[in-house]
Motif scaffolding. Structure first.
Motif, mmCIF file in Angstrom:
data_model
loop_
_atom_site.group_PDB
_atom_site.id
_atom_site.type_symbol
_atom_site.label_atom_id
_atom_site.label_comp_id
_atom_site.label_asym_id
_atom_site.label_seq_id
_atom_site.Cartn_x
_atom_site.Cartn_y
_atom_site.Cartn_z
ATOM 1 N N ASP A 13 69.918 45.175 60.153
ATOM 2 C CA ASP A 13 69.524 46.560 60.406
ATOM 3 C C ASP A 13 68.165 46.636 61.084
ATOM 4 O O ASP A 13 67.249 45.898 60.770
ATOM 5 C CB ASP A 13 69.447 47.349 59.096
ATOM 6 C CG ASP A 13 70.757 48.011 58.748
ATOM 7 O OD1 ASP A 13 71.720 47.817 59.492
ATOM 8 O OD2 ASP A 13 70.803 48.711 57.735
ATOM 9 N N ASP A 14 68.063 47.540 62.011
ATOM 10 C CA ASP A 14 66.796 47.889 62.635
ATOM 11 C C ASP A 14 66.417 49.263 62.096
ATOM 12 O O ASP A 14 67.285 50.064 61.761
ATOM 13 C CB ASP A 14 66.935 47.989 64.151
ATOM 14 C CG ASP A 14 67.241 46.645 64.794
ATOM 15 O OD1 ASP A 14 67.236 45.621 64.102
ATOM 16 O OD2 ASP A 14 67.502 46.639 66.008
ATOM 17 N N PHE A 15 65.135 49.534 62.023
ATOM 18 C CA PHE A 15 64.705 50.852 61.566
ATOM 19 C C PHE A 15 63.304 51.104 62.072
ATOM 20 O O PHE A 15 62.640 50.201 62.586
ATOM 21 C CB PHE A 15 64.775 50.976 60.041
ATOM 22 C CG PHE A 15 63.874 50.020 59.319
ATOM 23 C CD1 PHE A 15 62.627 50.409 58.891
ATOM 24 C CD2 PHE A 15 64.279 48.723 59.082
ATOM 25 C CE1 PHE A 15 61.790 49.521 58.253
ATOM 26 C CE2 PHE A 15 63.457 47.831 58.434
ATOM 27 C CZ PHE A 15 62.208 48.233 58.019
ATOM 28 N N ASP A 16 62.862 52.331 61.925
ATOM 29 C CA ASP A 16 61.548 52.733 62.403
ATOM 30 C C ASP A 16 60.641 53.088 61.236
ATOM 31 O O ASP A 16 61.085 53.584 60.207
ATOM 32 C CB ASP A 16 61.662 53.956 63.323
ATOM 33 C CG ASP A 16 62.418 53.643 64.599
ATOM 34 O OD1 ASP A 16 62.303 52.508 65.098
ATOM 35 O OD2 ASP A 16 63.111 54.539 65.103
ATOM 36 N N ILE A 17 59.360 52.837 61.425
ATOM 37 C CA ILE A 17 58.319 53.323 60.521
ATOM 38 C C ILE A 17 57.621 54.445 61.280
ATOM 39 O O ILE A 17 57.188 54.261 62.419
ATOM 40 C CB ILE A 17 57.329 52.207 60.152
ATOM 41 C CG1 ILE A 17 58.053 51.085 59.395
ATOM 42 C CG2 ILE A 17 56.168 52.779 59.317
ATOM 43 C CD1 ILE A 17 57.181 49.879 59.093
ATOM 44 N N THR A 18 57.557 55.602 60.647
ATOM 45 C CA THR A 18 56.971 56.768 61.291
ATOM 46 C C THR A 18 55.722 57.211 60.540
ATOM 47 O O THR A 18 55.478 56.783 59.408
ATOM 48 C CB THR A 18 57.978 57.937 61.334
ATOM 49 O OG1 THR A 18 58.323 58.295 59.993
ATOM 50 C CG2 THR A 18 59.238 57.554 62.106
ATOM 51 N N ASP A 19 54.954 58.088 61.173
ATOM 52 C CA ASP A 19 53.861 58.707 60.443
ATOM 53 C C ASP A 19 54.424 59.934 59.728
ATOM 54 O O ASP A 19 55.611 60.239 59.839
ATOM 55 C CB ASP A 19 52.672 59.025 61.357
ATOM 56 C CG ASP A 19 52.996 60.043 62.451
ATOM 57 O OD1 ASP A 19 54.027 60.740 62.372
ATOM 58 O OD2 ASP A 19 52.199 60.135 63.399
ATOM 59 N N ASP A 20 53.584 60.640 59.004
ATOM 60 C CA ASP A 20 54.085 61.763 58.205
ATOM 61 C C ASP A 20 54.551 62.946 59.041
ATOM 62 O O ASP A 20 55.233 63.837 58.537
ATOM 63 C CB ASP A 20 53.073 62.211 57.149
ATOM 64 C CG ASP A 20 51.683 62.443 57.688
ATOM 65 O OD1 ASP A 20 51.452 62.204 58.897
ATOM 66 O OD2 ASP A 20 50.816 62.857 56.909
ATOM 67 N N SER A 21 54.261 62.947 60.342
ATOM 68 C CA SER A 21 54.788 64.011 61.202
ATOM 69 C C SER A 21 56.054 63.565 61.949
ATOM 70 O O SER A 21 56.576 64.313 62.772
ATOM 71 C CB SER A 21 53.720 64.477 62.196
ATOM 72 O OG SER A 21 53.391 63.434 63.080
ATOM 73 N N GLY A 22 56.536 62.359 61.654
ATOM 74 C CA GLY A 22 57.783 61.882 62.256
ATOM 75 C C GLY A 22 57.626 61.102 63.539
ATOM 76 O O GLY A 22 58.611 60.680 64.136
ATOM 77 N N ARG A 23 56.385 60.873 63.989
ATOM 78 C CA ARG A 23 56.149 60.093 65.212
ATOM 79 C C ARG A 23 56.348 58.606 64.949
ATOM 80 O O ARG A 23 55.874 58.077 63.946
ATOM 81 C CB ARG A 23 54.723 60.301 65.702
ATOM 82 C CG ARG A 23 54.578 61.341 66.765
ATOM 83 C CD ARG A 23 53.180 61.318 67.381
ATOM 84 N NE ARG A 23 52.130 60.964 66.441
ATOM 85 C CZ ARG A 23 51.295 61.827 65.866
ATOM 86 N NH1 ARG A 23 51.374 63.101 66.155
ATOM 87 N NH2 ARG A 23 50.375 61.418 65.028
#
Length: 172
Positions: A13-23
């Motif tokens: 699986d690949d996934f993203d880490i975002t900031d609290d605003s979803g960026r």
């Protein structure tokens, strides 16, 4: 604050880490068919900034973090810690960090010499199957996020092994 999807560990699986605003802050590439439980952490443009992999020859669960192609830390389970799970983030020199708390349920802190430098919690978010990581100013954010991911690898591996043992007992 960073947001990580809780259940990202299906093989490859690949996934993203975002900031609290979803960026998008970081992208994590779970390597398919990796015997060493390897993750590659990339910046939003696809350049590798760090990697995490399990060390095959170790007495206890141990994961190596590399940043910029250099060994930055080892994350390993502490032996003999009654009543709570603990992992050490072993850094070069005497500046080691400790992760302690409810590691399996994503409610724990990262400390250096008894001082909290980061915390992980599901309670801060209303997003299902996600948890947040807050890191103090002046800390190496990539290193701490990589250590949190190493802990994810270790706890997921432990859960998978327990499940396999249970299935074997049922088959016997």
């Amino acid at each position: 604050m960073y947001v990580i999807k809780e259940r990202f560990f299906d093989v490859g699986d690949d996934f993203d880490i975002t900031d609290d605003s979803g960026r998008l802050v970081l992208h994590v590439d779970g390597k398919v068919l990796s015997l060493r439980d390897k993750l590659v952490i990339e910046d939003p443009h696809g350049a590798e900034v760090a990697s995490v992999h399990r060390q095959l020859i170790a007495l206890r669960p141990t994961y190596q973090i590399e940043i910029g192609g250099e060994k930055a830390a080892e994350v390993r389970k502490k032996l003999f810690t009654p009543f709570r799970e603990k992992f050490t983030i072993d850094l070069p020199g005497d500046d080691d960090l400790t992760m302690a708390g409810d590691l399996f349920d994503h409610e724990y802190t990262v400390e250096r010499d008894g001082r909290e430098v980061a915390s992980v919690s599901k309670r801060w978010l209303s997003i299902r199957d996600s948890y947040a990581v807050r890191i103090a100013d002046g800390e190496n954010h990539v290193l701490i996020l990589a250590a949190v991911l190493a802990l994810e690898l270790a706890t997921q591996r432990e859960k998978d092994e327990e499940k396999q043992q249970k299935e074997q007992r049922q088959d016997d």
